[in-house]
Design a protein around this motif. Structure first.
Motif, PDB file in Angstrom:
ATOM      1  N   LEU A  75       2.692  -8.003   7.741  1.00 11.37           N
ATOM      2  CA  LEU A  75       2.972  -6.944   7.752  1.00 11.37           C
ATOM      3  C   LEU A  75       3.407  -6.468   6.354  1.00 11.37           C
ATOM      4  O   LEU A  75       2.941  -5.324   5.599  1.00 11.37           O
ATOM      5  N   GLN A  76       4.071  -7.129   5.639  1.00 11.44           N
ATOM      6  CA  GLN A  76       4.754  -7.017   4.358  1.00 11.44           C
ATOM      7  C   GLN A  76       3.532  -7.400   3.292  1.00 11.44           C
ATOM      8  O   GLN A  76       3.704  -6.295   2.328  1.00 11.44           O
ATOM      9  N   SER A 117       1.192  -3.947   3.782  1.00  7.50           N
ATOM     10  CA  SER A 117       1.777  -2.637   3.616  1.00  7.50           C
ATOM     11  C   SER A 117       1.318  -2.519   2.047  1.00  7.50           C
ATOM     12  O   SER A 117       1.380  -2.961   1.178  1.00  7.50           O
ATOM     13  N   PHE A 159      -3.646   0.378   4.532  1.00  5.20           N
ATOM     14  CA  PHE A 159      -2.210   0.670   5.090  1.00  5.20           C
ATOM     15  C   PHE A 159      -1.350   1.575   3.967  1.00  5.20           C
ATOM     16  O   PHE A 159      -1.421   1.192   2.905  1.00  5.20           O
ATOM     17  N   SER A 160      -0.612   2.357   4.535  1.00  6.34           N
ATOM     18  CA  SER A 160       0.304   2.993   3.797  1.00  6.34           C
ATOM     19  C   SER A 160       1.363   2.220   3.500  1.00  6.34           C
ATOM     20  O   SER A 160       1.503   0.933   4.325  1.00  6.34           O
ATOM     21  N   GLU A 161       2.439   2.601   2.674  1.00  2.00           N
ATOM     22  CA  GLU A 161       3.490   1.728   2.567  1.00  2.00           C
ATOM     23  C   GLU A 161       4.343   1.725   3.829  1.00  2.00           C
ATOM     24  O   GLU A 161       4.572   2.860   4.443  1.00  2.00           O
ATOM     25  N   ILE A 162       4.832   0.490   4.510  1.00  2.00           N
ATOM     26  CA  ILE A 162       5.723   0.595   5.545  1.00  2.00           C
ATOM     27  C   ILE A 162       7.071   0.057   4.981  1.00  2.00           C
ATOM     28  O   ILE A 162       7.497  -0.870   4.603  1.00  2.00           O
ATOM     29  N   ASP A 163       8.128   0.849   5.538  1.00  2.00           N
ATOM     30  CA  ASP A 163       9.371   0.328   5.134  1.00  2.00           C
ATOM     31  C   ASP A 163       9.958  -0.681   6.119  1.00  2.00           C
ATOM     32  O   ASP A 163       9.399  -1.108   7.254  1.00  2.00           O
ATOM     33  N   SER A 164      11.006  -1.398   5.754  1.00  2.00           N
ATOM     34  CA  SER A 164      11.467  -2.508   6.341  1.00  2.00           C
ATOM     35  C   SER A 164      11.693  -2.120   7.750  1.00  2.00           C
ATOM     36  O   SER A 164      11.703  -3.200   8.887  1.00  2.00           O
ATOM     37  N   MET A 186       8.914  -1.850  10.012  1.00  2.00           N
ATOM     38  CA  MET A 186       8.291  -3.023  10.554  1.00  2.00           C
ATOM     39  C   MET A 186       9.161  -3.815  11.550  1.00  2.00           C
ATOM     40  O   MET A 186       8.795  -4.248  12.313  1.00  2.00           O
ATOM     41  N   PHE A 226       0.304   3.151  10.794  1.00  2.00           N
ATOM     42  CA  PHE A 226       0.208   2.720   9.221  1.00  2.00           C
ATOM     43  C   PHE A 226      -0.809   2.835   8.441  1.00  2.00           C
ATOM     44  O   PHE A 226      -0.999   2.681   7.293  1.00  2.00           O
TER      45      PHE A 226
END
Length: 136
Positions: A49-50, A53, A86-91, A94, A119
């Motif tokens: 996922l990181q 992102s 994907f958009s940026e996904i914050d921790s 996630m 996402f």
């Protein structure tokens, strides 16, 4: 290989139906020429996922069809590709997504038809090529 194995098993095993057609399909998520398989554990899901992102990746589904035509066994197949951004996904997001259990059993650690739809910034290609679904 999956379709061939099932087709041959149906031909050889009298306890199984005699299949005149078998359709096999498998989907992979690819980013920078690396195949992102189903996650082994939470750490593996997080790493995928990181990586996804804020990035664009491809989803490929290969379909192989084996069938009988006039007592002859024939084969055909194709591959479909859909690009997904994907958009940026914050921790925190996630972590919550992984805790939901949704990433497990899915190539690339996500299913576009579920919570992970949040996402997705855009797709180019067939949405249904990306959907994780079980067929029998």
């Amino acid at each position: 290989m999956k379709a061939r194995e099932v087709f041959e098993r149906c031909q050889d095993d009298a306890t199984l139906p005699d299949a005149d057609i078998v359709i096999g399909a498998d989907t992979v998520v690819v980013m920078d020429n690396d195949v992102l398989e189903k996650p082994r554990d939470e750490a593996h899901a997080l790493a995928m996922l990181q990586r996804l992102s804020g990035q664009t990746h491809q989803v490929f589904t290969g379909v192989h069809i084996i069938y009988k035509s006039d007592s002859e066994v024939k084969q055909t197949g194709f591959v479909e590709c859909t690009r997904v951004k994907f958009s940026e996904i914050d921790s925190d997001t996630m972590a919550a997504y992984i805790a939901s259990g949704e990433p497990f059993g899915k190539a690339g650690s996500y299913g576009i038809q579920g919570t992970a739809s949040l996402f997705v910034e855009w797709i180019h290609g067939d949405y249904w090529n990306v959907v994780c679904r079980w067929l029998t």
